[in-house]
Design an enzyme around this catalytic site. Structure first.
Site, PDB file in Angstrom:
ATOM      1  N   ARG A 149       0.984  -0.760   0.473  1.00  0.00           N
ATOM      2  CA  ARG A 149      -0.227  -0.015  -0.073  1.00  0.00           C
ATOM      3  C   ARG A 149       1.255   1.059  -0.258  1.00  0.00           C
ATOM      4  O   ARG A 149       2.418   1.600   0.560  1.00  0.00           O
ATOM      5  CB  ARG A 149      -0.778   0.357   1.027  1.00  0.00           C
ATOM      6  CG  ARG A 149      -2.136  -1.386   1.326  1.00  0.00           C
ATOM      7  CD  ARG A 149      -2.622  -0.889   2.567  1.00  0.00           C
ATOM      8  NE  ARG A 149      -3.334  -2.170   2.989  1.00  0.00           N
ATOM      9  CZ  ARG A 149      -3.380  -3.824   3.622  1.00  0.00           C
ATOM     10  NH1 ARG A 149      -1.989  -3.649   3.966  1.00  0.00           N
ATOM     11  NH2 ARG A 149      -4.512  -4.729   3.758  1.00  0.00           N
ATOM     12  N   HIS A 245      -1.426   2.071  -5.973  1.00  0.00           N
ATOM     13  CA  HIS A 245      -2.678   0.682  -5.948  1.00  0.00           C
ATOM     14  C   HIS A 245      -3.110   0.188  -7.146  1.00  0.00           C
ATOM     15  O   HIS A 245      -3.076  -1.041  -6.554  1.00  0.00           O
ATOM     16  CB  HIS A 245      -4.292   1.605  -4.947  1.00  0.00           C
ATOM     17  CG  HIS A 245      -4.286   0.578  -3.892  1.00  0.00           C
ATOM     18  ND1 HIS A 245      -3.720   0.664  -2.384  1.00  0.00           N
ATOM     19  CD2 HIS A 245      -5.564  -0.430  -3.190  1.00  0.00           C
ATOM     20  CE1 HIS A 245      -4.324  -0.373  -2.299  1.00  0.00           C
ATOM     21  NE2 HIS A 245      -6.102  -0.986  -2.799  1.00  0.00           N
ATOM     22  N   TYR A 280      -8.793 -10.912  -7.222  1.00  0.00           N
ATOM     23  CA  TYR A 280      -8.587 -10.821  -8.583  1.00  0.00           C
ATOM     24  C   TYR A 280      -8.640 -12.173  -9.230  1.00  0.00           C
ATOM     25  O   TYR A 280      -8.068 -12.752 -10.047  1.00  0.00           O
ATOM     26  CB  TYR A 280      -6.888 -10.961  -7.788  1.00  0.00           C
ATOM     27  CG  TYR A 280      -6.408 -10.170  -7.054  1.00  0.00           C
ATOM     28  CD1 TYR A 280      -6.374  -8.259  -7.761  1.00  0.00           C
ATOM     29  CD2 TYR A 280      -6.741  -9.355  -5.944  1.00  0.00           C
ATOM     30  CE1 TYR A 280      -5.899  -7.818  -7.274  1.00  0.00           C
ATOM     31  CE2 TYR A 280      -6.047  -7.973  -5.265  1.00  0.00           C
ATOM     32  CZ  TYR A 280      -6.177  -7.589  -5.517  1.00  0.00           C
ATOM     33  OH  TYR A 280      -5.568  -5.793  -5.226  1.00  0.00           O
TER      34      TYR A 280
END
Length: 302
Positions: A149, A245, A280
Site C-alpha cells: 500500500r 494502488h 483477483y
C-alpha cells in the site's frame, strides 16, 4: 444499559480486544451513533439491548431513502453487526438482531491493472540522470515487487529491509507486521539508491531510518508518490488511470494469473479476509476460460 454506556463499552472492546486503528474505531462508533439518532428520531423508548430485527430493518430502509450509496450502507450495516457481536460476546443479549438483516447487494469492482509490459514502460521512462531518478526506480520496483500500500511504502524503514534474506518487514493496517519477499531487481535498485544517493543526503532528525526521502531529507508523502506515478504514466504514454494502488493490484493479479496460491497472495497483501483477495480471480477471464476448456471433463474429447 443506556446507549451512552453501551457505546462506550463497545469502543473499549474495539480498542482492547480487536486492536483496530483509530480510523476504524471512529467509523464503527459513528455508525452506531447514527442508529441511536434514528431511535431518538423515531421516538422509541428502547435501549440498544431491546433493539430487534424490525427496528433495524426500518433503519436500513431509512438510510436507503436518504440516498446513501450501496457501499456506505453496507459499511454502516457492518458496524452494527460488529456492535451486536460485541453484545453477544459480553452476554448482554441472547440473540443477534442483525442475523437475518439484508443489506444492499454490492457489485464487486474490478480494479484497473497494468500489464507486465506497461509496468516496464513506466519504469523505462524514469530519468536516471536526475538526482531522484534512482530513488523513484527503487520505489516503483518495490511497490510492484511487494504489492505494498502507498502508506506502507512511505513508512518503509531501512532497518526493515533485509537484502541478504530477500524480504522486507512491512507495517500494515492496524499496525500489523508482515514479512513480504522482495525480488532481486528491486533489491538491486534499492541497494544502488542507498549506496549512491541516500547515503549522501542531509537527513533531517527523526527521518534517519526512513528508506525513501525527499530532497529536504524527510519522508516522502503519499501525495508525492501519486504525483510521481502520474507524471511517469503520462510520459510512458499509458492512457489508464494509474495510482500506487494500481501497482498493488497488478502485483496480485500477475501472481494469481501465474498460478500462485490465493492464501499466499492474501498473506503477502496483508488482507484479513480471503474474500478481499478473491477479487483477483475475476480479472483475467481469458485465462479462466482457457483453464475451464482445458480441464473440465465435459470439454474433453473422447
Amino acid at each position: 444499559m443506556d446507549w451512552s454506556s453501551t457505546i462506550s463499552g463497545f469502543k473499549n472492546y474495539l480498542i482492547l480486544e480487536r486492536s483496530l486503528s483509530s480510523h476504524s474505531i471512529e467509523a464503527y462508533i459513528r455508525d452506531i451513533s447514527k442508529l441511536y439518532e434514528f431511535v431518538r428520531m423515531s421516538k422509541w423508548d428502547i435501549t440498544p439491548l431491546q433493539i430487534d430485527h424490525k427496528h433495524l430493518s426500518q433503519f436500513i430502509q431509512y438510510i436507503n431513502k436518504l440516498g446513501l450509496g450501496d457501499r456506505t450502507q453496507a459499511r454502516m450495516l457492518s458496524g452494527i453487526r460488529a456492535f451486536y457481536k460485541y453484545l453477544l460476546v459480553e452476554n448482554l443479549v441472547d440473540d443477534d438482531p442483525t442475523e437475518l438483516l439484508e443489506g444492499p447487494k454490492l457489485r464487486r469492482k474490478i480494479p484497473d491493472v497494468l500489464s507486465y509490459d506497461e509496468i516496464n514502460q513506466i519504469l523505462s521512462v524514469i530519468d536516471l540522470s536526475e538526482a531522484t531518478g534512482h530513488r523513484n526506480r527503487a520505489m516503483l520496483e518495490t511497490l510492484y515487487a511487494c504489492g505494498l500500500r502507498v502508506s506502507e511504502l512511505t513508512n518503509l524503514r531501512i532497518s526493515n529491509f533485509f537484502p541478504e534474506e530477500e524480504y522486507v518487514k512491512v507495517l500494515g493496517k492496524g499496525n500489523k507486521e508482515r514479512i513480504v519477499p522482495i525480488a532481486p531487481e528491486a533489491i538491486k535498485q534499492n541497494q544502488y539508491y542507498i549506496d549512491n544517493y541516500r547515503s549522501h543526503q542531509n537527513i533531517k532528525p527523526g527521518f534517519e531510518d526512513y528508506l525513501y526521502l525527499n530532497r529536504r531529507g524527510k519522508a516522502l508523502s503519499r501525495v508525492m508518490i501519486f504525483m510521481i506515478i502520474k507524471q511517469l504514466t503520462e510520459l510512458a504514454g499509458i492512457k489508464k488511470t494509474v495510482s500506487p494502488h494500481t501497482f498493488r493490484h497488478s502485483f496480485a493479479t500477475h501472481l494469481v494469473e501465474g498460478g500462485a496460491d490465493l492464501r499466499a497472495v492474501q498473506d503477502m497483501l496483508g488482507h484479513e479476509s480471503i474474500i478481499t483477495t478473491e477479487i483477483y480471480t475475476h480479472i483475467d477471464t481469458k485465462y479462466l476460460r482457457e483453464t475451464i476448456m482445458k480441464f473440465h471433463p465435459r470439454n474433453k474429447k473422447e
